[in-house]
Design an enzyme around this catalytic site. Structure first.
Site, PDB file in Angstrom:
ATOM      1  N   ASP A  31     -48.841  11.412 -48.631  1.00  0.00           N
ATOM      2  CA  ASP A  31     -49.906  11.881 -49.508  1.00  0.00           C
ATOM      3  C   ASP A  31     -49.294  12.115 -50.894  1.00  0.00           C
ATOM      4  O   ASP A  31     -48.138  11.789 -51.147  1.00  0.00           O
ATOM      5  CB  ASP A  31     -50.623  13.109 -48.946  1.00  0.00           C
ATOM      6  CG  ASP A  31     -49.763  14.368 -48.948  1.00  0.00           C
ATOM      7  OD1 ASP A  31     -48.736  14.409 -49.661  1.00  0.00           O
ATOM      8  OD2 ASP A  31     -50.120  15.321 -48.234  1.00  0.00           O
ATOM      9  N   THR A  63     -62.243   9.132 -55.984  1.00  0.00           N
ATOM     10  CA  THR A  63     -63.545   8.789 -55.404  1.00  0.00           C
ATOM     11  C   THR A  63     -64.685   9.715 -55.856  1.00  0.00           C
ATOM     12  O   THR A  63     -65.799   9.590 -55.348  1.00  0.00           O
ATOM     13  CB  THR A  63     -63.469   8.810 -53.858  1.00  0.00           C
ATOM     14  OG1 THR A  63     -62.955  10.074 -53.436  1.00  0.00           O
ATOM     15  CG2 THR A  63     -62.582   7.696 -53.329  1.00  0.00           C
ATOM     16  N   TYR A 126     -66.451   5.002 -62.520  1.00  0.00           N
ATOM     17  CA  TYR A 126     -65.773   4.772 -61.238  1.00  0.00           C
ATOM     18  C   TYR A 126     -65.765   3.279 -60.902  1.00  0.00           C
ATOM     19  O   TYR A 126     -64.722   2.699 -60.581  1.00  0.00           O
ATOM     20  CB  TYR A 126     -66.477   5.571 -60.139  1.00  0.00           C
ATOM     21  CG  TYR A 126     -66.071   5.201 -58.728  1.00  0.00           C
ATOM     22  CD1 TYR A 126     -64.864   5.621 -58.190  1.00  0.00           C
ATOM     23  CD2 TYR A 126     -66.910   4.417 -57.928  1.00  0.00           C
ATOM     24  CE1 TYR A 126     -64.497   5.275 -56.886  1.00  0.00           C
ATOM     25  CE2 TYR A 126     -66.554   4.071 -56.627  1.00  0.00           C
ATOM     26  CZ  TYR A 126     -65.350   4.499 -56.117  1.00  0.00           C
ATOM     27  OH  TYR A 126     -64.990   4.152 -54.839  1.00  0.00           O
ATOM     28  N   TRP A 151     -70.509   2.976 -48.713  1.00  0.00           N
ATOM     29  CA  TRP A 151     -71.120   4.082 -47.966  1.00  0.00           C
ATOM     30  C   TRP A 151     -70.227   4.536 -46.797  1.00  0.00           C
ATOM     31  O   TRP A 151     -70.666   4.593 -45.635  1.00  0.00           O
ATOM     32  CB  TRP A 151     -72.499   3.669 -47.445  1.00  0.00           C
ATOM     33  CG  TRP A 151     -73.515   3.355 -48.497  1.00  0.00           C
ATOM     34  CD1 TRP A 151     -73.295   2.985 -49.797  1.00  0.00           C
ATOM     35  CD2 TRP A 151     -74.956   3.356 -48.333  1.00  0.00           C
ATOM     36  NE1 TRP A 151     -74.485   2.761 -50.449  1.00  0.00           N
ATOM     37  CE2 TRP A 151     -75.518   2.981 -49.577  1.00  0.00           C
ATOM     38  CE3 TRP A 151     -75.807   3.623 -47.263  1.00  0.00           C
ATOM     39  CZ2 TRP A 151     -76.900   2.876 -49.769  1.00  0.00           C
ATOM     40  CZ3 TRP A 151     -77.178   3.515 -47.455  1.00  0.00           C
ATOM     41  CH2 TRP A 151     -77.716   3.162 -48.695  1.00  0.00           C
TER      42      TRP A 151
HETATM   43  P1  NDP Z   1     -61.408   9.815 -49.810  1.00  0.00           P
HETATM   44  O1  NDP Z   1     -61.950  10.463 -51.029  1.00  0.00           O
HETATM   45  O2  NDP Z   1     -61.759  10.334 -48.466  1.00  0.00           O
HETATM   46  O3  NDP Z   1     -59.831   9.774 -49.888  1.00  0.00           O
HETATM   47  C1  NDP Z   1     -59.158   9.446 -51.049  1.00  0.00           C
HETATM   48  C2  NDP Z   1     -57.739   9.908 -50.878  1.00  0.00           C
HETATM   49  O4  NDP Z   1     -57.062   9.601 -52.100  1.00  0.00           O
HETATM   50  C3  NDP Z   1     -57.612  11.404 -50.634  1.00  0.00           C
HETATM   51  O5  NDP Z   1     -56.760  11.627 -49.530  1.00  0.00           O
HETATM   52  C4  NDP Z   1     -56.971  11.903 -51.914  1.00  0.00           C
HETATM   53  O6  NDP Z   1     -56.039  12.923 -51.717  1.00  0.00           O
HETATM   54  C5  NDP Z   1     -56.223  10.677 -52.357  1.00  0.00           C
HETATM   55  N1  NDP Z   1     -55.869  10.777 -53.761  1.00  0.00           N
HETATM   56  C6  NDP Z   1     -56.646  11.113 -54.817  1.00  0.00           C
HETATM   57  N2  NDP Z   1     -55.920  11.151 -55.929  1.00  0.00           N
HETATM   58  C7  NDP Z   1     -54.643  10.853 -55.572  1.00  0.00           C
HETATM   59  C8  NDP Z   1     -53.417  10.745 -56.266  1.00  0.00           C
HETATM   60  N3  NDP Z   1     -53.333  10.983 -57.561  1.00  0.00           N
HETATM   61  N4  NDP Z   1     -52.329  10.401 -55.574  1.00  0.00           N
HETATM   62  C9  NDP Z   1     -52.378  10.189 -54.242  1.00  0.00           C
HETATM   63  N5  NDP Z   1     -53.489  10.285 -53.525  1.00  0.00           N
HETATM   64  C10 NDP Z   1     -54.618  10.610 -54.187  1.00  0.00           C
HETATM   65  O7  NDP Z   1     -61.783   8.262 -49.927  1.00  0.00           O
HETATM   66  P2  NDP Z   1     -62.217   7.227 -48.815  1.00  0.00           P
HETATM   67  O8  NDP Z   1     -61.254   7.260 -47.687  1.00  0.00           O
HETATM   68  O9  NDP Z   1     -63.658   7.393 -48.557  1.00  0.00           O
HETATM   69  O10 NDP Z   1     -62.045   5.869 -49.629  1.00  0.00           O
HETATM   70  C11 NDP Z   1     -61.056   4.894 -49.329  1.00  0.00           C
HETATM   71  C12 NDP Z   1     -61.245   3.715 -50.254  1.00  0.00           C
HETATM   72  O11 NDP Z   1     -62.538   3.159 -50.090  1.00  0.00           O
HETATM   73  C13 NDP Z   1     -61.104   4.038 -51.729  1.00  0.00           C
HETATM   74  O12 NDP Z   1     -60.433   2.972 -52.365  1.00  0.00           O
HETATM   75  C14 NDP Z   1     -62.532   4.101 -52.224  1.00  0.00           C
HETATM   76  O13 NDP Z   1     -62.624   3.774 -53.599  1.00  0.00           O
HETATM   77  C15 NDP Z   1     -63.174   3.039 -51.359  1.00  0.00           C
HETATM   78  N6  NDP Z   1     -64.601   3.211 -51.152  1.00  0.00           N
HETATM   79  C16 NDP Z   1     -65.105   4.403 -50.691  1.00  0.00           C
HETATM   80  C17 NDP Z   1     -66.452   4.570 -50.513  1.00  0.00           C
HETATM   81  C18 NDP Z   1     -67.022   5.860 -50.005  1.00  0.00           C
HETATM   82  O14 NDP Z   1     -68.237   5.931 -49.771  1.00  0.00           O
HETATM   83  N7  NDP Z   1     -66.216   6.890 -49.776  1.00  0.00           N
HETATM   84  C19 NDP Z   1     -67.402   3.464 -50.792  1.00  0.00           C
HETATM   85  C20 NDP Z   1     -66.769   2.260 -51.246  1.00  0.00           C
HETATM   86  C21 NDP Z   1     -65.417   2.151 -51.413  1.00  0.00           C
HETATM   87  P3  NDP Z   1     -56.434  14.462 -51.893  1.00  0.00           P
HETATM   88  O15 NDP Z   1     -57.164  14.811 -50.628  1.00  0.00           O
HETATM   89  O16 NDP Z   1     -55.097  15.124 -52.033  1.00  0.00           O
HETATM   90  O17 NDP Z   1     -57.289  14.549 -53.108  1.00  0.00           O
END
Ligand code: NDP
Length: 294
Positions: A31, A63, A126, A151
């Site tokens: 992480d 996100t 975004y 989604w």
């Molecule tokens: P989440 O928001 O659940 O998870 C994103 C993760 O990224 C979190 O664990 C967060 O950590 C981490 N993160 C944020 N900033 C940083 C940083 N500076 N360095 C390291 N880690 C970081 O996202 P999802 O699992 O839902 O999304 C996965 C992928 O799918 C992404 O690429 C997203 O753009 C894409 N996506 C998601 C959708 C959705 O509906 N959620 C829809 C379409 C695409 P922390 O918890 O510490 O903040």
């Protein structure tokens, strides 16, 4: 043995990837506090160079779609600059990079499902930052899989279904947007797809490319909410709002800082044909998630 670096291990998809990637090789899951901070380019490069993985999976992203409208520099760093850097490092190592992108790279006009060749035109900061990340990866020349999804939900943590169930228990009335159409896609499905697709691409690099990766079928947020409520009531959950009482409202009645596409339908023929995989209907995954949380 394949060495795998997973970034964003505690996100919805990252959590499921910890499970799905573990049989593929030696998995190092980080992480942001463990050398995997996408906001710190120098530290991120140093981590990749030190570990020298054959497979890099980036599940980390900025996100917060509405917050990004007033925080574009951070969104750009995490969703575009850092993925570009990972891609450059992957190219240098000869590693495969798997990265997630979004239906928000499109403007959502029309009614048809878009394929991977459709014109991109993001409506939000975004969406623009995610598109810039895709473009940086493609320009790097590294072996890559960019999976555009939509989604996303997971049983762990908060999600739309849990919010609807809470509101349907607390309130007399519930209004949900009915003119945004897409496919709810499980983080578990995305992680399993990643494992299958990465394994195939490590064996056959010609599979490198951008793929739409969503569950089959399509629904609106309103129909999705109604389905969740109906499922929960059938299981005996006490709710004040019945499925047929959920009011349908247009996006215009629920203003948000970021504009969202109305038509998020993505065509997945390319993925299914190239990898010989089948994408299950969205209700199958949602019902499974509901069975877990109820
Ligand atoms: P989440 O928001 O659940 O998870 C994103 C993760 O990224 C979190 O664990 C967060 O950590 C981490 N993160 C944020 N900033 C940083 C940083 N500076 N360095 C390291 N880690 C970081 O996202 P999802 O699992 O839902 O999304 C996965 C992928 O799918 C992404 O690429 C997203 O753009 C894409 N996506 C998601 C959708 C959705 O509906 N959620 C829809 C379409 C695409 P922390 O918890 O510490 O903040």
């Amino acid at each position: 043995m394949t060495r795998i670096l997973l970034l964003g291990k505690n996100g919805q998809v990252g959590w499921e990837l910890q499970r799905a990637l573990s049989p593929l090789g030696e998995l190092i899951a980080l992480d942001r506090h463990e050398g995997g901070d996408l906001a710190d380019s120098a530290a991120l490069s140093a981590t990749v160079r030190r570990l020298a993985p054959q497979l890099i999976v980036n599940a980390a992203a900025y996100t917060a779609v509405d917050k990004a409208e007033s925080d574009s520099a951070t969104a750009q760093q995490i969703n575009a600059t850092a993925p570009g850097l990972l891609a450059d490092e992957a190219a240098r190592l000869g590693a495969l990079l798997v990265h997630y992108s979004t239906d928000y790279v499109f403007d959502g006009s029309g009614e048809q499902a878009r394929d991977e060749t459709a014109v991109t035109a993001p409506l939000s900061v975004y969406g623009a930052s995610k598109l810039a990340g895709e473009e940086a990866i493609r320009a790097s020349g590294c072996q890559h899989l960019i999976l555009r999804t939509s989604w996303v939900y997971a049983a762990r943590g908060g999600n739309f279904a849990k919010t609807m169930l809470r509101l349907a228990a607390e309130r007399e009335q519930l209004s949900v947007i009915s003119d945004q159409i897409g496919a709810p896609t499980g983080a578990d499905l995305l992680a399993d797809l990643c494992a299958h697709m990465a394994r195939a691409t490590l064996n056959d690099p010609s599979l490198t490319g951008t793929y739409h990766a969503v569950a089959a079928g399509a629904t609106s947020w309103h129909a999705y909410a109604s389905h969740v409520i109906e499922f929960a009531r059938a299981r005996g959950t006490a709710l004040r709002v019945a499925a047929e009482q959920v009011q349908a409202i247009p996006t215009s009645a629920y203003p948000t800082p970021a504009r969202r596409p109305l038509n998020s339908r993505l065509a997945t023929d390319k993925l299914q044909q190239a990898f010989g995989l089948r994408l299950p209907h969205w209700q199958q995954g949602v019902d499974r998630m509901l069975s877990e949380i109820l």
